[in-house]
Write a protein that holds these residues in place. Sequence first.
Motif, PDB file in Angstrom:
ATOM      1  N   LYS A  93       0.401  -1.208  -0.358  1.00 54.00           N
ATOM      2  CA  LYS A  93       0.076  -0.338   0.810  1.00 54.00           C
ATOM      3  C   LYS A  93       0.791   1.164   0.426  1.00 54.00           C
ATOM      4  O   LYS A  93       0.542   2.794  -0.644  1.00 54.00           O
ATOM      5  CB  LYS A  93      -0.673  -0.259   1.146  1.00 54.00           C
ATOM      6  CG  LYS A  93      -1.935   1.331   1.521  1.00 54.00           C
ATOM      7  CD  LYS A  93      -3.084   0.571   0.082  1.00 54.00           C
ATOM      8  CE  LYS A  93      -3.904   2.430   0.189  1.00 54.00           C
ATOM      9  NZ  LYS A  93      -5.190   2.443  -0.760  1.00 54.00           N
ATOM     10  N   LYS A  94       2.019   1.368   0.389  1.00 49.16           N
ATOM     11  CA  LYS A  94       2.963   2.357   0.503  1.00 49.16           C
ATOM     12  C   LYS A  94       2.971   2.655  -0.904  1.00 49.16           C
ATOM     13  O   LYS A  94       3.478   3.940  -0.841  1.00 49.16           O
ATOM     14  CB  LYS A  94       4.115   2.310   1.452  1.00 49.16           C
ATOM     15  CG  LYS A  94       5.235   1.367   0.784  1.00 49.16           C
ATOM     16  CD  LYS A  94       6.440   1.233   1.359  1.00 49.16           C
ATOM     17  CE  LYS A  94       6.985   0.495   1.853  1.00 49.16           C
ATOM     18  NZ  LYS A  94       8.191   0.689   0.790  1.00 49.16           N
ATOM     19  N   ASP A  95       3.441   2.076  -1.497  1.00 40.63           N
ATOM     20  CA  ASP A  95       3.680   2.173  -2.993  1.00 40.63           C
ATOM     21  C   ASP A  95       2.720   2.813  -4.013  1.00 40.63           C
ATOM     22  O   ASP A  95       2.953   3.315  -5.247  1.00 40.63           O
ATOM     23  CB  ASP A  95       4.674   1.404  -3.690  1.00 40.63           C
ATOM     24  CG  ASP A  95       5.498   1.694  -3.043  1.00 40.63           C
ATOM     25  OD1 ASP A  95       6.883   2.574  -2.393  1.00 40.63           O
ATOM     26  OD2 ASP A  95       6.795   0.385  -2.831  1.00 40.63           O
ATOM     27  N   HIS A  96       1.269   2.322  -3.526  1.00 48.51           N
ATOM     28  CA  HIS A  96       0.285   2.236  -3.796  1.00 48.51           C
ATOM     29  C   HIS A  96      -1.072   2.898  -3.574  1.00 48.51           C
ATOM     30  O   HIS A  96      -1.999   1.943  -3.083  1.00 48.51           O
ATOM     31  CB  HIS A  96       0.290   1.048  -4.658  1.00 48.51           C
ATOM     32  CG  HIS A  96       0.551   0.398  -5.752  1.00 48.51           C
ATOM     33  ND1 HIS A  96       0.954   0.912  -7.140  1.00 48.51           N
ATOM     34  CD2 HIS A  96       1.490  -0.646  -5.228  1.00 48.51           C
ATOM     35  CE1 HIS A  96       2.090  -0.106  -6.969  1.00 48.51           C
ATOM     36  NE2 HIS A  96       2.707  -0.553  -5.897  1.00 48.51           N
ATOM     37  N   ALA A  97      -0.788   3.753  -2.728  1.00 51.09           N
ATOM     38  CA  ALA A  97      -1.828   4.861  -2.051  1.00 51.09           C
ATOM     39  C   ALA A  97      -3.070   5.306  -2.374  1.00 51.09           C
ATOM     40  O   ALA A  97      -4.236   5.354  -2.417  1.00 51.09           O
ATOM     41  CB  ALA A  97      -1.404   5.972  -0.904  1.00 51.09           C
ATOM     42  N   ASP A  98      -2.638   5.587  -3.600  1.00 50.79           N
ATOM     43  CA  ASP A  98      -4.271   5.905  -4.490  1.00 50.79           C
ATOM     44  C   ASP A  98      -4.404   4.826  -4.716  1.00 50.79           C
ATOM     45  O   ASP A  98      -5.707   5.822  -5.535  1.00 50.79           O
ATOM     46  CB  ASP A  98      -3.622   7.328  -5.127  1.00 50.79           C
ATOM     47  CG  ASP A  98      -2.914   6.694  -6.616  1.00 50.79           C
ATOM     48  OD1 ASP A  98      -1.534   4.936  -6.199  1.00 50.79           O
ATOM     49  OD2 ASP A  98      -2.975   7.198  -8.216  1.00 50.79           O
ATOM     50  N   MET A  99      -4.490   3.876  -4.682  1.00 53.24           N
ATOM     51  CA  MET A  99      -5.169   2.149  -5.425  1.00 53.24           C
ATOM     52  C   MET A  99      -6.127   1.981  -4.469  1.00 53.24           C
ATOM     53  O   MET A  99      -5.464   1.329  -3.081  1.00 53.24           O
ATOM     54  CB  MET A  99      -4.064   1.540  -6.127  1.00 53.24           C
ATOM     55  CG  MET A  99      -3.947   2.349  -7.547  1.00 53.24           C
ATOM     56  SD  MET A  99      -2.503   1.273  -8.433  1.00 53.24           S
ATOM     57  CE  MET A  99      -1.778   2.477  -9.735  1.00 53.24           C
ATOM     58  N   VAL A 100      -7.229   1.178  -4.496  1.00 55.03           N
ATOM     59  CA  VAL A 100      -7.525  -0.139  -3.724  1.00 55.03           C
ATOM     60  C   VAL A 100      -7.313  -1.255  -3.504  1.00 55.03           C
ATOM     61  O   VAL A 100      -7.077  -1.249  -5.464  1.00 55.03           O
ATOM     62  CB  VAL A 100      -9.321   0.171  -4.112  1.00 55.03           C
ATOM     63  CG1 VAL A 100      -9.614  -0.979  -3.288  1.00 55.03           C
ATOM     64  CG2 VAL A 100      -9.814   1.126  -4.118  1.00 55.03           C
ATOM     65  N   ILE A 101      -6.780  -1.154  -2.661  1.00 54.38           N
ATOM     66  CA  ILE A 101      -5.789  -2.685  -3.101  1.00 54.38           C
ATOM     67  C   ILE A 101      -6.731  -4.131  -2.259  1.00 54.38           C
ATOM     68  O   ILE A 101      -7.032  -3.704  -0.633  1.00 54.38           O
ATOM     69  CB  ILE A 101      -4.672  -3.006  -2.077  1.00 54.38           C
ATOM     70  CG1 ILE A 101      -3.430  -1.519  -2.501  1.00 54.38           C
ATOM     71  CG2 ILE A 101      -3.846  -4.361  -1.898  1.00 54.38           C
ATOM     72  CD1 ILE A 101      -3.067  -2.173  -3.672  1.00 54.38           C
ATOM     73  N   PHE A 102      -6.705  -5.025  -3.571  1.00 50.77           N
ATOM     74  CA  PHE A 102      -7.528  -6.457  -3.140  1.00 50.77           C
ATOM     75  C   PHE A 102      -6.739  -7.179  -2.085  1.00 50.77           C
ATOM     76  O   PHE A 102      -6.246  -7.816  -3.483  1.00 50.77           O
ATOM     77  CB  PHE A 102      -7.883  -6.876  -3.905  1.00 50.77           C
ATOM     78  CG  PHE A 102     -10.030  -5.743  -4.362  1.00 50.77           C
ATOM     79  CD1 PHE A 102      -9.604  -4.628  -5.306  1.00 50.77           C
ATOM     80  CD2 PHE A 102     -10.887  -6.499  -3.584  1.00 50.77           C
ATOM     81  CE1 PHE A 102     -11.182  -4.120  -5.147  1.00 50.77           C
ATOM     82  CE2 PHE A 102     -11.741  -5.510  -3.740  1.00 50.77           C
ATOM     83  CZ  PHE A 102     -11.871  -4.616  -4.735  1.00 50.77           C
ATOM     84  N   PHE A 103      -6.639  -7.226  -1.173  1.00 49.72           N
ATOM     85  CA  PHE A 103      -5.625  -8.137  -0.601  1.00 49.72           C
ATOM     86  C   PHE A 103      -6.320  -9.672  -0.478  1.00 49.72           C
ATOM     87  O   PHE A 103      -7.315  -9.928   0.769  1.00 49.72           O
ATOM     88  CB  PHE A 103      -5.157  -7.449   1.354  1.00 49.72           C
ATOM     89  CG  PHE A 103      -3.709  -8.309   1.464  1.00 49.72           C
ATOM     90  CD1 PHE A 103      -2.863  -8.070   0.699  1.00 49.72           C
ATOM     91  CD2 PHE A 103      -3.814  -9.176   2.405  1.00 49.72           C
ATOM     92  CE1 PHE A 103      -1.383  -8.851   1.435  1.00 49.72           C
ATOM     93  CE2 PHE A 103      -2.701  -9.439   3.513  1.00 49.72           C
ATOM     94  CZ  PHE A 103      -1.478  -9.077   2.272  1.00 49.72           C
TER      95      PHE A 103
END
Length: 121
Positions: A93-103
């Motif tokens: 998430k730290k490198d893709h803060a503007d994206m929704v992460i489905f983990f």
Amino acid sequence: VPSSKKRTPSALSSGQPSQSRVQPALTHDAPAVPMAALGEQARQVSDLGFLRDKRDAQGRREGDPNFDPTTMLVKLAKGEKLTPAMEQYWNIKKDHADMVIFFKMGKFYELFEEDALLGHR
């Protein structure tokens, strides 16, 4: 096989979805909600210090003209701990803060913090 015992092809076996199983298609009519719009609400929910004082990877706050919304500074305060799964999540998430992460956790995909709020909306 007698004709009364013959099975007619079902919608599933023919490759066509049955009417009872058809899910409505997602449309793009809903207004987009920028991640920044969820910031204050997310700060009220989270116990993590780095989410209460959100900064980009260079340490700049949201009001700074050079703030990079695509990154975030993930730095735990003294006494804060993460599980191994959450460490992995925040590392992504730290490198893709503007994206929704489905983990993916086990069989399921999870949304956390701001992503969960956005998904709820």
